[in-house]
Design an enzyme around this catalytic site. Structure first.
Site: not given
Ligand code: GLC
Length: 701
Positions: A259
């Site tokens: 993430d």
């Molecule tokens: C965010 C979210 C995730 C998302 C990623 C990219 O913090 O937790 O669900 O896909 O970053 O935006």
């Protein structure tokens, strides 16, 4: 993975270690955050970025791609990713809303529609579906999934992956799917986003892993690690989860991406001393691609050279990324046709689909004296509450490239549909009370703005604002029929407000077509058919009221003090899982089970008759629950194992047949082994997780 093996090995043999690590690095490229070209062009030319999470035009993406393909040494194309969660430009209802349709065909179609729009704009990869089970409505990301039930979330995970990926991810109108957030993110302590998760392996395997398995079995090409620590070890650096569970037990052989910044956060978790250790733990555990931070780019080379990491770990991760790129067709055609966006984005077809899904996402919670649908001869309607006039809030969280100005507000939708009526707005509560006096019906819209749910939006209270409660209270004293529409990204505590109105509708955040969908429901053009996929608590603090709970030794009762309940709240939720009214009524009769004595693994067959006993045609979600009456490990009082949405004309009766595999009737024991001890089961066919027609079967091992 076997496909393109020769090309992958050949390319890998030509790559320097820096170029290999570049494939494992995903950076942001968003025009909203300044000029994307200076920040990244040199890295692209050196082959030190493999993918981007983007907010760019097709032209800009083609320029980034051109640099990679024509100006880097090996010309490896880039992957472009984005959070396309419930639509790209045509915005569909937020996932928790769409799950209330219980319609897998619609779930798949909206994913495909989103894929067509996003791919036409140059995207290859979406970070969706979010398949996290959520049992705590304080958690803001409950908005992004399909609620509290594992079986339903599994079916939706399958539908979404098929909708995004189709039969071949190389098809130009498809996207690479990404099941997230691995794993059990919704079980954060206190419902506080990003917080620790601590649970038994039985619960992990029984409740939280199956939706990921469903996504993997449907072909999901990527999985995203979660931010939190799981039983003390951050998911992004958790070798047990990523290797033993995800790769070995679940058979996932695709790309694992972190993430945003979750690799570097191993330092913040205090698992890693520094970024070099964060990189080492993450790549070793099985996180292939690092999103948004550069600990891999800055540390992996040295870690490999000094022997702290076996370079074969890097090679395997690179193989998975290259395989994805080859199978996406990027080496054959890395560029997007820039003429597509104008023709394939925000189409009438997608808007029609968005309207249909929005209508079917609406849950009718209360309808006293058939106050709805509104009378055909109605003349004057007051539409009150700030959210009624908001276009922006209809988008909900994670609305990709959706535009507020393209959304139909609830007020606009009502004005469109009730064009022959006088529709009034209200400046404030006093103005609303005055105008209500002259109206035949009052519609009050309350709930959450779009920024009150989604990521980092956990709430300690799920009540309406004081202003909104005062508005409903004031309007309830006008003597007019009060219809309350609740928009939100989560279940709210509506116990007091529910008493004040004749009808109450749960409208979530319904996307571009919100106002038109609600107006059609209010007019009776279509009967509401949504059913809740999360329990609605009856009080703040009444958390974890999910339907599939254990019986306990002292199940909640009002008439005895020593039972499992709160002394300052009702023992039941306000609305249970699976609940939702229609403008018509349905009766369930003649439950028949064809084979009541059967062996584990045999199919259970049966049928039930459903009669539409009301004055409207309508759709009903028939739900089948099992209850294992005795087991060495106590079983939930009910578990959803099958459902079917059927349309029944008024006055008609249909026979709904069911067939399900009893090998799914088991549970996980303490060593996470699946046990299917034959026993007696109660089988219930019902319109919700409460009540219904029951029978007993004997499942023999
Ligand atoms: C965010 C979210 C995730 C998302 C990623 C990219 O913090 O937790 O669900 O896909 O970053 O935006």
């Amino acid at each position: 993975m076997r496909q393109y093996e020769e090309q992958i090995e050949k390319l890998l043999s030509q790559m320097t270690l820096d170029e290999k690590i570049g494939q494992l690095t995903q950076m942001g490229a968003n025009v909203l955050y300044g000029d994307i070209f200076e920040a990244n062009t040199d890295y692209i030319k050196r082959g030190e970025i493999g993918s981007f999470i983007v907010g760019c035009t097709p032209t800009q993406l083609n320029e980034l791609q051109r640099i990679a393909v024509e100006e880097s040494r090996l010309g490896i194309p880039l992957l472009f990713a984005k959070d396309v969660i419930h639509g790209y430009r045509t915005i569909f209802p937020i996932p928790i809303a769409e799950s209330c349709t219980w319609d897998m065909n619609l779930a798949e179609k909206s994913a495909y529609a989103a894929a067509k729009e996003a791919s036409a704009s140059g995207l290859h990869w979406t970070f969706s579906p979010m398949v996290d089970i959520a049992r705590d409505s304080r958690w803001g990301r409950i908005a992004e999934g399909a609620g509290e039930d594992t079986y339903l979330q599994c079916r939706i995970a399958e539908a979404k992956v098929k909708g995004y990926q189709g039969d071949d991810i190389a098809d130009r109108d498809r996207l690479i799917a990404c099941a997230k957030h691995f794993v059990a993110y919704g079980a954060a302590i206190g419902g506080r986003d990003y917080n620790s998760v601590d649970m038994s392996l039985e619960t992990l395997y029984e409740i939280y892993l199956p939706p990921f398995q469903a996504a993997i079995d449907a072909g999901a090409e990527s999985v995203m690690t979660a931010f939190h620590d799981f039983n003390g070890v951050p998911c992004t650096g958790n070798e047990y989860l990523l290797k033993t569970v995800l790769r070995e037990n679940m058979g996932f052989d695709g790309v694992v991406i972190s993430d945003s910044c979750s690799v570097r956060e191993l330092v913040v978790h205090r698992m890693a001393r520094d970024e070099a250790e964060a990189a080492k733990y993450s790549i070793t555990a099985g996180t292939d691609v690092e999103m948004h931070t550069t600990t891999y780019r800055e540390n992996l080379k040295k870690l490999c050279e000094n022997g702290e990491i076996d370079v074969r770990i890097v090679d395997d991760a690179v193989r998975r990324v290259l395989s994805l790129k080859f199978r996406k067709g990027l080496f054959d055609n890395p560029y997007v046709d820039e003429t597509r966006e104008k023709k394939e984005v925000f189409t009438a077809e997608n808007l029609d689909l968005a309207l249909k899904i929005a209508q079917d996402s609406i849950v009718l919670l209360k309808n006293e004296n058939q106050s709805l649908p509104l009378a055909k001869n109605i003349k004057k309607i007051l539409v009150a509450g700030a959210l009624a006039y908001s276009k922006e809030d209809m988008l909900g969280c994670w609305a990709a490239c959706g535009k507020a100005e393209e959304c139909i507000s609830i007020y606009e939708g009502i004005k469109n549909r009730f064009a022959e009526c006088e529709i009034y707005k209200a400046e404030d509560i006093d103005d609303a009370v005055i105008k209500a006096a002259a109206c035949d019906a009052v519609i009050a819209v309350v709930g959450e703005t779009r920024d009150m749910s989604g990521e980092a939006k956990s709430r300690a209270s799920q009540k309406l604002s004081k202003e909104q409660s005062l508005l409903l209270s004031a309007l309830s004293h006008t003597g007019k029929t009060l219809i309350t529409i609740v928009v939100a990204g989560r279940p709210l505590v509506l116990t007091e407000e529910e008493k004040l109105c004749s009808s109450m509708i749960m409208a979530w955040h319904l996307g571009t077509q919100a106002g038109n969908a609600l107006a059609n429901i209010l007019a009776g053009d279509v009967s509401p058919s949504g059913k809740l996929t999360t329990t609605f608590p009856s009080a703040d603090g009444q958390t974890h009221m999910y339907y599939n709970h254990n019986n306990t030794g002292k199940p909640a009762r009002d008439d005895f003090f020593a039972t499992s309940k709160y002394i300052d709240a009702p023992i039941k939720p306000l609305y249970p899982f699976g609940y939702g009214l229609s403008y018509t009524t349905f009766s369930y009769n003649n439950l028949k089970i064809n084979n009541k004595d059967l062996r584990v693994g045999e199919k259970l067959y049966g049928s039930v008759e459903i009669t539409n006993t009301g004055d409207f045609d309508g759709a009903e979600v028939v739900q089948l629950y099992i209850s294992q009456l005795y087991a060495r490990k106590v079983r939930p009082v009910r578990e959803l194992k099958w459902f079917n949405k059927v349309f029944i004309r008024k006055g008609e009766t249909i026979k709904v047949e069911f067939e399900l595999d009893t090998s799914t009737f088991g549970y996980y024991n303490s060593s996470a082994g699946y046990v299917n001890d034959g026993e007696m089961f109660k089988i219930t066919l019902s319109p919700s997780s409460e009540g219904g027609l029951e029978d007993i079967i004997n499942l023999i091992k």
